[in-house]
Design an enzyme around this catalytic site. Structure first.
Site, mmCIF file in Angstrom:
data_model
loop_
_atom_site.group_PDB
_atom_site.id
_atom_site.type_symbol
_atom_site.label_atom_id
_atom_site.label_comp_id
_atom_site.label_asym_id
_atom_site.label_seq_id
_atom_site.Cartn_x
_atom_site.Cartn_y
_atom_site.Cartn_z
ATOM 1 N N CYS A 57 0.912 -1.130 0.109
ATOM 2 C CA CYS A 57 0.119 -0.095 -0.143
ATOM 3 C C CYS A 57 0.910 1.176 -0.170
ATOM 4 O O CYS A 57 2.134 1.288 0.163
ATOM 5 C CB CYS A 57 -0.892 0.035 1.293
ATOM 6 S SG CYS A 57 0.244 0.083 2.793
ATOM 7 N N HIS A 174 -1.809 -4.820 18.898
ATOM 8 C CA HIS A 174 -1.250 -4.518 17.588
ATOM 9 C C HIS A 174 -0.817 -3.082 17.881
ATOM 10 O O HIS A 174 -1.175 -2.045 18.393
ATOM 11 C CB HIS A 174 -2.440 -4.334 16.658
ATOM 12 C CG HIS A 174 -1.896 -4.084 15.181
ATOM 13 N ND1 HIS A 174 -1.229 -3.029 14.739
ATOM 14 C CD2 HIS A 174 -1.615 -4.929 14.199
ATOM 15 C CE1 HIS A 174 -0.786 -3.006 13.541
ATOM 16 N NE2 HIS A 174 -1.023 -4.421 13.321
ATOM 17 N N GLU A 176 0.001 -0.455 15.800
ATOM 18 C CA GLU A 176 -1.036 0.639 15.302
ATOM 19 C C GLU A 176 -1.956 1.160 16.372
ATOM 20 O O GLU A 176 -2.022 2.490 17.010
ATOM 21 C CB GLU A 176 -1.756 0.493 14.202
ATOM 22 C CG GLU A 176 -2.436 1.644 13.732
ATOM 23 C CD GLU A 176 -3.379 1.422 12.572
ATOM 24 O OE1 GLU A 176 -2.834 0.817 11.566
ATOM 25 O OE2 GLU A 176 -4.458 1.779 12.487
ATOM 26 N N THR A 243 -6.835 0.735 11.288
ATOM 27 C CA THR A 243 -6.894 1.378 9.720
ATOM 28 C C THR A 243 -6.991 -0.173 9.104
ATOM 29 O O THR A 243 -7.615 0.003 7.839
ATOM 30 C CB THR A 243 -5.778 1.780 9.120
ATOM 31 O OG1 THR A 243 -4.416 1.066 9.574
ATOM 32 C CG2 THR A 243 -5.559 3.086 9.667
ATOM 33 N N CYS A 281 -8.499 2.352 6.296
ATOM 34 C CA CYS A 281 -7.603 3.265 5.300
ATOM 35 C C CYS A 281 -8.123 3.085 3.781
ATOM 36 O O CYS A 281 -8.504 1.775 3.501
ATOM 37 C CB CYS A 281 -6.214 3.052 5.358
ATOM 38 S SG CYS A 281 -5.778 1.702 4.870
ATOM 39 N N SER A 311 0.033 -10.142 10.179
ATOM 40 C CA SER A 311 -0.504 -8.754 9.256
ATOM 41 C C SER A 311 -1.995 -8.643 9.367
ATOM 42 O O SER A 311 -2.779 -9.602 8.882
ATOM 43 C CB SER A 311 -0.057 -9.109 7.938
ATOM 44 O OG SER A 311 -0.880 -8.310 6.885
ATOM 45 N N SER A 312 -2.619 -7.721 10.103
ATOM 46 C CA SER A 312 -4.009 -7.620 10.405
ATOM 47 C C SER A 312 -4.674 -7.685 8.899
ATOM 48 O O SER A 312 -6.029 -8.240 8.727
ATOM 49 C CB SER A 312 -4.359 -6.341 11.140
ATOM 50 O OG SER A 312 -5.412 -6.238 11.137
ATOM 51 N N ASN A 313 -4.187 -6.762 8.193
ATOM 52 C CA ASN A 313 -4.975 -6.748 6.847
ATOM 53 C C ASN A 313 -5.025 -7.797 5.935
ATOM 54 O O ASN A 313 -6.006 -8.259 5.412
ATOM 55 C CB ASN A 313 -4.584 -5.447 6.050
ATOM 56 C CG ASN A 313 -3.275 -5.796 5.155
ATOM 57 O OD1 ASN A 313 -3.315 -6.280 4.089
ATOM 58 N ND2 ASN A 313 -2.120 -5.348 6.004
ATOM 59 N N SER A 373 1.549 -5.539 3.203
ATOM 60 C CA SER A 373 2.847 -5.587 3.324
ATOM 61 C C SER A 373 3.662 -6.426 2.740
ATOM 62 O O SER A 373 4.888 -6.868 2.985
ATOM 63 C CB SER A 373 3.144 -5.720 4.941
ATOM 64 O OG SER A 373 2.112 -6.818 5.331
HETATM 65 S S1 SF4 Z 1 -2.335 -0.255 5.386
HETATM 66 FE FE1 SF4 Z 1 -1.454 0.874 7.198
HETATM 67 S S2 SF4 Z 1 0.321 1.687 6.049
HETATM 68 FE FE2 SF4 Z 1 -0.932 0.778 4.449
HETATM 69 S S3 SF4 Z 1 -1.902 2.705 3.742
HETATM 70 FE FE3 SF4 Z 1 -3.426 1.626 5.357
HETATM 71 S S4 SF4 Z 1 -2.808 2.859 7.173
HETATM 72 FE FE4 SF4 Z 1 -1.148 3.305 5.857
#
Ligand code: SF4
Length: 392
Positions: A57, A174, A176, A243, A281, A311-313, A373
């Site tokens: 990202c 986490h 963040e 996020t 985000c 990695s949360s996302n 990531s």
């Molecule tokens: S995943 Fe985290 S680092 Fe990537 S754009 Fe969203 S807030 Fe920013």
């Protein structure tokens, strides 16, 4: 008065000098080609469909770029990271290989830092208290905190100023969320971190009906601000999120709190007692939307989700996929051991498991995405590995 540390927030004027290293370390021509054609990948019996958005990202891109620039600019100084720059073991290893040290390693100590040292702050930010400790040491700081994380901080600080407790949908452990919670506290406010709908329901139940204070405090012992008093601190709540959470769940949790406040205080008091701001985000949202679209548009035999297990996302991408199709969340291409064996993390587990007979013989149509990531060269390696396994 304590001297202000030198902080770099907008790059270090070494971009062109590190561009080729970044390209060599993380780029993939094959993935660039697939992205440009938007046509997937076909080889023999293998068809791979990629999500429209995946991989690095904007926040991760910038953080990694700044880390390499810092190494390039401060060649004669020791450069540290506070901990993992992002949640990808491959990227962290590459950064170590540049000679950047990690303060989170057991043999390192913040107390040993000197004004000659340079410390890089990660994309997910650091807690206020840690920033103060680094400033005390007089180090030069390279702050890569993502703008989307700063946006969350802006909102929780506003909640604190207006007398609202920040309810953060996130993981209290986490980095963040710890940083975000510290911002709320630093601004004089309280916070409560709820992991999911179940925890949100506990807090909402307390808002509506009260209950056992002790049970509440023990449930949220590590997820609430020091001295949290649910009778006092749930009177006015402002919702925000880490996020990278599952956006549909965050929205639902916001609605749960809105309803609980309305039930308890009536419509008239709602504006004075409840606020919400969606702080997922755009990169996270785009990647989640892209897998939803991929699953709707394509008939897939299975889905591979590539990214760090912490990695949360990435975990949330796997959650979305697992609702529709057999899904394997793998940390690295080498987890595709053979057509008979895959090592992966199920969405319901924190640990890697081995699954056998995961790939049926014959043609295979496989969906693929990667977390924010994960660099593209690893995605290419997954495709190449699948090519071998399906066609041999
Ligand atoms: S995943 Fe985290 S680092 Fe990537 S754009 Fe969203 S807030 Fe920013």
């Amino acid at each position: 008065m304590q001297p202000q540390p030198l902080i770099f927030r907008k790059g270090l004027d070494r971009r062109s000098e590190v561009a080729h290293v970044l390209e060599a370390s993380y780029h993939s021509d094959l993935i660039a080609q697939i992205k440009a054609s938007n046509d997937g990948f076909q080889s023999g019996r293998l068809r791979v469909h990629l999500a429209r958005e995946f991989g690095f990202c904007y926040g991760v891109d910038r953080a990694v770029d700044y880390a390499y620039q810092a190494r390039q600019r401060f060649t004669d100084r020791t450069v540290f990271l506070t901990g993992e720059i992002i949640h990808n073991p491959h990227v962290n290893d590459q950064i170590r290989a540049q000679g950047i040290r990690f303060l989170s390693d057991p043999h390192e100590s913040i107390d040993a830092l000197t004004p000659d040292d340079v410390v890089i702050l990660p994309a997910f930010g650091i807690p206020v208290e840690l920033l103060e400790r680094l400033a005390e040491r007089g180090c030069t700081l390279v702050d890569t905190t993502c703008g989307s994380v700063l946006n969350v901080w802006k909102n929780v600080k506003r909640y604190a100023r207006d007398g609202f407790t920040s309810v953060i949908h996130g993981k209290y452990w986490h980095e963040e969320t710890r940083a975000t919670a510290s911002q709320a506290q630093d601004a004089g406010g309280h916070y409560l971190v709820v992991l999911n709908r179940v925890e949100a329901a506990v807090a909402c139940g307390y808002i509506q009906h009260g209950g056992s204070r002790e049970t509440f405090l023990s449930t949220f012992e590590r997820a609430s601000s020091p001295g949290f008093d649910p009778d006092r601190d749930l009177q006015r709540v402002g919702c925000a999120n880490q996020t990278t959470m599952l956006s549909s769940e965050s929205m639902e949790i916001g609605e749960m709190f809105r309803d609980a406040v309305r039930q308890r205080h009536g419509d008239a008091g709602l504006d004075r007692r409840f606020q919400a701001f969606d702080t997922i985000c755009s990169a996270t949202q785009d990647r989640q939307d892209a897998v939803v679209a991929l699953l709707a548009e394509r008939q897939l035999d299975l889905m591979i989700v590539l990214g760090g297990y912490n990695s949360s996302n990435t975990c949330n991408l796997a959650r979305i996929c697992a609702e529709s199709v057999p899904t394997y969340h793998i940390a690295d291409p080498d987890r595709l051991v053979s057509s008979a064996e895959i090592r992966h993390k199920p969405v319901t587990s924190k640990h890697e498991v081995v699954t056998n007979a995961w790939l049926a013989p014959g043609p295979a149509t496989i969906g693929l995405t990667s977390g924010a990531s994960t660099p593209d060269n690893l995605v290419e390696q997954v495709i190449r590995r699948l090519e071998t396994l399906v066609n041999s």
